[in-house]
Enzyme design. Structure first.
Site, short mmCIF file in Angstrom:
data_model
loop_
_atom_site.label_atom_id
_atom_site.label_comp_id
_atom_site.label_asym_id
_atom_site.label_seq_id
_atom_site.Cartn_x
_atom_site.Cartn_y
_atom_site.Cartn_z
N HIS A 284 1.47 -32.85 -79.25
CA HIS A 284 0.83 -33.61 -80.33
C HIS A 284 1.64 -33.64 -81.60
O HIS A 284 1.57 -34.60 -82.36
CB HIS A 284 -0.59 -33.09 -80.56
CG HIS A 284 -1.51 -33.68 -79.55
ND1 HIS A 284 -1.79 -33.05 -78.38
CD2 HIS A 284 -2.12 -34.88 -79.52
CE1 HIS A 284 -2.57 -33.84 -77.66
NE2 HIS A 284 -2.79 -34.95 -78.33
N CYS A 594 -2.50 -46.50 -74.10
CA CYS A 594 -2.41 -45.92 -75.44
C CYS A 594 -1.54 -44.66 -75.45
O CYS A 594 -1.35 -44.05 -76.49
CB CYS A 594 -3.79 -45.62 -76.01
SG CYS A 594 -4.67 -44.37 -75.07
C1 PEP Z 1 -2.71 -39.56 -73.44
O1 PEP Z 1 -2.96 -38.56 -72.76
O2 PEP Z 1 -1.86 -40.41 -73.12
C2 PEP Z 1 -3.40 -39.76 -74.72
C3 PEP Z 1 -3.28 -40.89 -75.38
O3 PEP Z 1 -4.14 -38.72 -75.17
P1 PEP Z 1 -3.54 -37.44 -75.93
O4 PEP Z 1 -2.06 -37.63 -76.06
O5 PEP Z 1 -4.23 -37.36 -77.23
O6 PEP Z 1 -3.90 -36.33 -74.99
#
Ligand code: PEP
Ligand code: MG
Length: 634
Positions: A284, A594
């Site tokens: 993240h 996404c």
């Molecule tokens: C993903 O897993 O691609 C996503 C958009 O969620 P995160 O990165 O917040 O786990």
């Protein structure tokens, strides 16, 4: 002529032989070329010395590793300080520091040149060793650290917006609370060093909060953890604190790792980038760095001892290298590449404002991923097709507290207001995995990515989840809001949330509060969903490739060692994406991507080939993604 303003700067001597005769001559000669009065001292407590007198500068006998503090007053004071600190960082042009290169993995592309700021984590054991100096001195140390921590919180409060302000107020109150501090002062009086006394007192309080049955109350444990680390850091030696909090313009943050909340706290306009010895491109903090356009290297093969704090460096987050004490030739080459990069960015910028259409005439929706309100600063809604993902967990743990319904409602309303009629997709809390929330996510799971995270966690804590659903149902009455569930595995989870959402909207209505049931979609992150997508009667689908790739390839998104195997172009991943896209077309439902794949112009053509026509990307990638779409033949 002087305007009477004294300005200051500092630089660490990295020249192995220190400030000996030749560097002293160079420094004083340079100082004399400015009209400003200039003085320097060695370390915080050294004696101020005229920087234009070679005899005095030499008498300082400043060795490598010491910090030189400068003060200047006069019309060209700023220019003088910038030139002189630059000379120190260039090792007085002695050329004695060899250029060294350390490989790493690019997590957020870019190029930065500046100097290293080595940041270590606050130690929980105390910086003063195990022996306390004397109780009075230790008490003074703690009081000083508490005052510094309060000052930092006040500062954060003034630039953090309403949400931060409410949360930080709570921490400030804690700092002044004698019930919290008394046990620490008692331990100091009994002979413990300040850091240990404070650390242990807070540990006891944190454990107490964590064991609370009320989830909101339990979540306050993270405020205390945050506060503990802040005060312990403030107790560290001055150089350590200075390195972490307020570098001069041009620092390259070098550390073992960096947490998302720490990232959000730093003012990135002052930094040139980040080099982490650990970390991964799918973490993240990497997502945040890309969203802010901060160059980031992870898995850098170096040890903090290999470098000196303050050493000149280049962060090459294009080819994946941290170059320390760069040669003149390297510096020249980097500057040329920076220029080329700026030209490319200018070209991408031309695509940013217009809708994305491929060379074959396919209109591709390009929405944005939102991490916090700051994401929207300086961003016009006209440059995108709406918000395709809002990661609400950052709202929750950015400062370590769970916001109430009103605070959440206000945040969601602001997003709707910003989007001016375009869709706003808000994902419900996706805590767990690499996004723990103390007091809410389980402790000690052996594999948190396969544990109680995402919708599993929300359903396990209906009291917390229903607050978010209420805030969402209220905000849905204000504009085109869509709700998205993370980490769904079975249709039953979707059904359960649908029912809860209906109940909350109805209960609000019965109390005379305006609320609507918004369209409910799911993230496709778990292979079981992608494979059997027809079983999921969701209003829309959004493919989270960050997690999908890790579950399909059985490679942690956090692992620097597995980065080659964690491959978004693995045919199995592409096949699943194509499968979901085909189901979307057949059933007339939107399918977007996404995950970070959508923000990478090299990967976008593969998504379009798989039948994807909707992307949600980091705002900093809008121009280059739209450029990649327009170059694509389909
Ligand atoms: C993903 O897993 O691609 C996503 C958009 O969620 P995160 O990165 O917040 O786990
Ligand atoms: Mg995910």
């Amino acid at each position: 002529m002087s305007d009477g303003r004294v300005i200051s700067a500092a630089a660490v001597i990295t020249n192995p032989t220190g400030l000996h005769a030749r560097p002293a001559v160079k420094l004083t000669k340079l100082a004399k070329s400015f009209e400003a009065q200039l003085r320097l001292r060695v370390g915080e407590n050294g004696k101020w010395t005229d920087a234009k007198s070679v005899a005095r500068v030499l008498s300082l006998k400043a060795p490598a590793g010491q910090t030189l503090f400068f003060e200047a007053e006069g019309p060209d004071a700023a220019e003088a300080l910038s030139n002189i600190t630059e000379l120190v960082r260039r090792n007085f042009d002695e050329g004695s520091q060899r250029e060294r290169q350390f490989e790493g993995q690019v997590a957020s592309a870019g190029l930065g040149d500046g100097f290293l700021v080595v940041c270590s984590r606050p130690q929980m054991d105390g910086f003063n060793g195990t022996e306390a100096a004397n109780p009075q001195a230790e008490r003074k140390l703690l009081e000083g650290a508490l005052a510094r921590a309060a000052l930092q919180l006040e500062r954060l409060k003034s630039d953090g917006g309403t949400m931060a302000s409410e949360i930080l107020d709570f921490q400030l109150e804690l700092l002044r609370d004698s019930t919290l501090l008394e046990p620490a002062y008692r331990s100091i009086a009994e002979g413990k060093p300040a850091a240990r006394a404070f650390g242990q007192t807070l540990e006891a309080q944190i454990a107490d909060y964590r064991s609370a049955t009320d989830k909101y109350f339990a979540a306050r444990a993270s405020d205390l953890t945050d506060l503990r680390d802040r005060v312990l850091t403030a107790l560290a030696p001055v150089a350590h604190v200075a390195a972490q909090d307020a570098p001069a313009e041009g620092g390259i943050y070098l550390a073992d790792d960096l947490t998302p909340s720490r990232f959000l706290e730093l003012d990135w306009s002052r930094w040139r980038g980040v080099a982490l010895l650990g970390g991964s491109a799918a973490s993240h903090v990497a997502i945040l760095a890309r969203s802010r356009g901060v160059p980031l290297l992870v898995g850098v093969r170096a040890a903090l001892e290999d470098v000196v704090d303050g050493e000149a460096a280049v962060l090459d987050a294009e080819t994946g290298r941290l170059i320390v004490s760069p040669s003149e030739a390297t510096t020249r080459w980097v500057r040329e590449r920076q220029q080329a990069r700026a030209q490319r960015a200018e070209l991408d910028e031309k695509y940013r404002a217009a809708p994305a259409v491929s060379a074959g005439g396919t209109r591709v929706a390009v929405q944005i991923n939102v991490e916090s309100e700051r994401t929207l600063e300086d961003l016009a809604p006209a440059s995108c097709d709406g918000i395709g993902l809002t990661r609400t967990e950052f709202l929750f743990h950015g400062r370590g507290a769970l916001p109430d319904e009103e605070t959440q409602y206000r945040f969601y309303s602001r997003l709707i207001g910003w989007a001016a009629g375009k869709p706003v997709t808000i994902r419900t809390l996706d805590a767990g995995g690499d996004k723990p929330i103390p007091g809410l996510t389980p402790h000690g799971e052996s594999n948190p990515f396969l544990g109680v995270r995402g919708i599993r966690l929300s359903l396990a804590h209906p009291d917390v989840f229903r607050v978010q659903l209420r805030a969402l149902a209220r905000a849905a009455a204000l504009g085109p809001l869509k709700v998205m569930l993370p980490m769904v595995t079975t249709p039953a989870e979707l059904d359960e949330v649908r029912e809860m959402l209906r109940e909350e909207a109805a209960a609000l209505g019965a109390r005379g509060i305006v609320a609507t049931v918004p369209p409910l979609g799911i993230m496709v992150e778990v292979p079981a969903v992608a494979i059997a997508i027809g079983r999921f009667d969701a209003a829309f689908y959004s493919i989270g490739t960050n997690d999908l790739v890790q579950y399909v390839t059985a490679c942690s998104r956090e692992s620097a060692d597995l980065s080659a195997l964690y491959d978004p172009l693995n045919p199995a991943v592409l096949e699943l994406i194509a499968r979901v896209a085909a189901h979307g077309r057949a059933s007339g439902r939107e399918v977007s991507v996404c995950g970070e794949m959508a923000s990478d112009p090299e990967l976008v053509p593969h998504l379009l080939d798989a039948g994807i026509t909707s992307l949600s990307v980091a705002p900093s990638a809008l121009g280059r993604v739209k450029h990649a779409v327009s170059d694509h033949a389909r």
